[in-house]
Design an enzyme around this catalytic site. Structure first.
Site, mmCIF file in Angstrom:
data_model
loop_
_atom_site.group_PDB
_atom_site.id
_atom_site.type_symbol
_atom_site.label_atom_id
_atom_site.label_comp_id
_atom_site.label_asym_id
_atom_site.label_seq_id
_atom_site.Cartn_x
_atom_site.Cartn_y
_atom_site.Cartn_z
ATOM 1 N N HIS A 1 122.262 34.350 9.417
ATOM 2 C CA HIS A 1 122.083 32.376 8.613
ATOM 3 C C HIS A 1 121.706 31.922 9.351
ATOM 4 C CE1 HIS A 1 122.877 33.951 4.607
ATOM 5 N NE2 HIS A 1 124.420 33.746 4.770
ATOM 6 N N HIS B 1 126.505 26.753 16.278
ATOM 7 C CA HIS B 1 125.844 27.203 15.981
ATOM 8 C C HIS B 1 123.898 26.487 15.349
ATOM 9 C CE1 HIS B 1 127.602 25.357 11.898
ATOM 10 N NE2 HIS B 1 126.260 25.388 12.240
ATOM 11 N N HIS C 1 120.057 24.990 13.463
ATOM 12 C CA HIS C 1 119.418 24.809 12.980
ATOM 13 C C HIS C 1 118.196 25.304 13.401
ATOM 14 C CE1 HIS C 1 122.345 25.327 9.539
ATOM 15 N NE2 HIS C 1 123.320 24.602 9.927
ATOM 16 N N GLU D 1 118.564 19.728 10.465
ATOM 17 C CA GLU D 1 118.736 19.236 9.125
ATOM 18 C C GLU D 1 118.914 17.783 9.119
ATOM 19 O OE1 GLU D 1 122.607 22.363 8.654
ATOM 20 O OE2 GLU D 1 120.779 23.054 7.555
ATOM 21 N N HIS E 1 125.194 22.072 15.563
ATOM 22 C CA HIS E 1 126.694 22.052 14.875
ATOM 23 C C HIS E 1 127.493 22.523 15.691
ATOM 24 C CE1 HIS E 1 124.342 20.642 10.984
ATOM 25 N NE2 HIS E 1 123.625 20.261 11.748
ATOM 26 N N THR F 1 126.958 22.419 4.820
ATOM 27 C CA THR F 1 125.216 22.159 5.065
ATOM 28 C C THR F 1 125.091 23.525 4.421
ATOM 29 O OG1 THR F 1 124.673 22.515 6.732
ATOM 30 C CG2 THR F 1 124.956 20.333 7.158
HETATM 31 ZN ZN LIG Z 1 125.410 23.934 10.704
#
Ligand SMILES: [Zn+2]
Length: 266
Positions: free
Chosen positions: A98, A123, A125, A129, A142, A212
């Site tokens: 992911h 990690h 995104h 987000e 994050h 999230t």
């Molecule tokens: Zn995250």
């Protein structure tokens, strides 16, 4: 040296195992993604092998993340500065299917409102987000912190927005080792410090939200740093090659208060 290293490793493993065993962090194994019929709009409806909803909070939660941070959020008079005590750790990079995640060995902390949390992992995104007054950034990182309180792992996340600009050397060091397929690698001799990912300003937007990703557990304390860090177009593209889109859309604010902390030196 060897004994120390092994002790550190054992401690790291126990923290990871703790996370995996804690419902707050583990997603019961029902497959989900960012696209199609197992995408974000459907996370709350996905069922396990018993026919039970695996991640009901994703649909039923009323304090979900991310959010579109409203500009002009009131400056919080009490001011709750973030204090980081991040140490360099051996670089361990994971592709969990992911995102790209860097697991963090024990010993690094973040303190806010007199409560100290351990940095567990960070990690990424793409795109961001969190939105800020409707604006989307190319990426967001994050920093996930936890604090064991009885049986509960209390979570506090520090988000940092990433904008297109100069290449970021820390990101480069991670990207060079990110596995193209699901799996993880510990890079021999390489170290990483999350401190080098933080922008100069400690100003942030704070609110109470959720994970999230499934299981979308709530009571997560969010601190989204207001100043973005720079990454290059190539670095953004390299991440997007692996994860074209791994961002949950903003969720309803439902009357939650977003505070804006004033900048303050550490
Ligand atoms: Zn995250």
């Amino acid at each position: 040296m060897r004994i120390h290293y092994r002790q550190a490793l054992a401690a790291a493993v126990s923290v990871v195992a703790l996370g995996a065993a804690t419902p707050a962090l583990s997603a019961g194994g029902v497959e989900w993604s960012y696209h199609g019929d197992i995408g974000p709009e459907h996370w709350g409806d996905l069922v396990d092998s018993h026919g039970d909803r695996a991640y009901p909070l994703c649909a039923l939660g009323t304090a979900q993340s991310p959010i579109d941070i409203p500009a002009g959020a009131a400056v919080d008079a009490r001011r709750m500065p973030l204090a980081f005590d991040y140490r360099p750790v051996p670089l361990a990079v994971k592709n969990n299917g992911h995102t790209i995640q860097v697991d963090y060995a024990p010993g690094s902390t973040m303190t806010v409102q007199g409560v100290t949390y351990d940095l567990l992992q960070f990690h990424f995104h793409a795109p961001s987000e969190h939105h800020v007054d409707g604006d989307v950034y190319p990426m967001e990182g994050h920093l996930v912190h936890g604090r064991q309180n009885g049986d509960t792992l209390e979570l506090a996340v520090v988000g940092f927005l990433m904008t297109e600009g100069e290449a970021n050397p820390v990101i480069q060091g991670i990207w060079e080792h990110m596995p193209a397929e699901t799996g993880s690698v510990t890079v021999r001799g390489a170290k990483v410090s999350a401190a080098d990912l933080l922008p100069d300003s400690r100003e942030y937007y704070g609110y109470s939200g959720s994970l999230t990703t499934p299981p979308c557990s709530e009571d997560v304390k969010w601190h989204v740093l207001a100043e973005p860090i720079e990454v290059s177009e190539r670095q953004i593209a390299a991440f997007e090659e692996l994860f074209e889109m791994n961002a949950r859309p903003p969720q309803p604010l439902n009357g939650r208060l977003v505070i804006e902390s004033a900048a303050r030196p550490q």
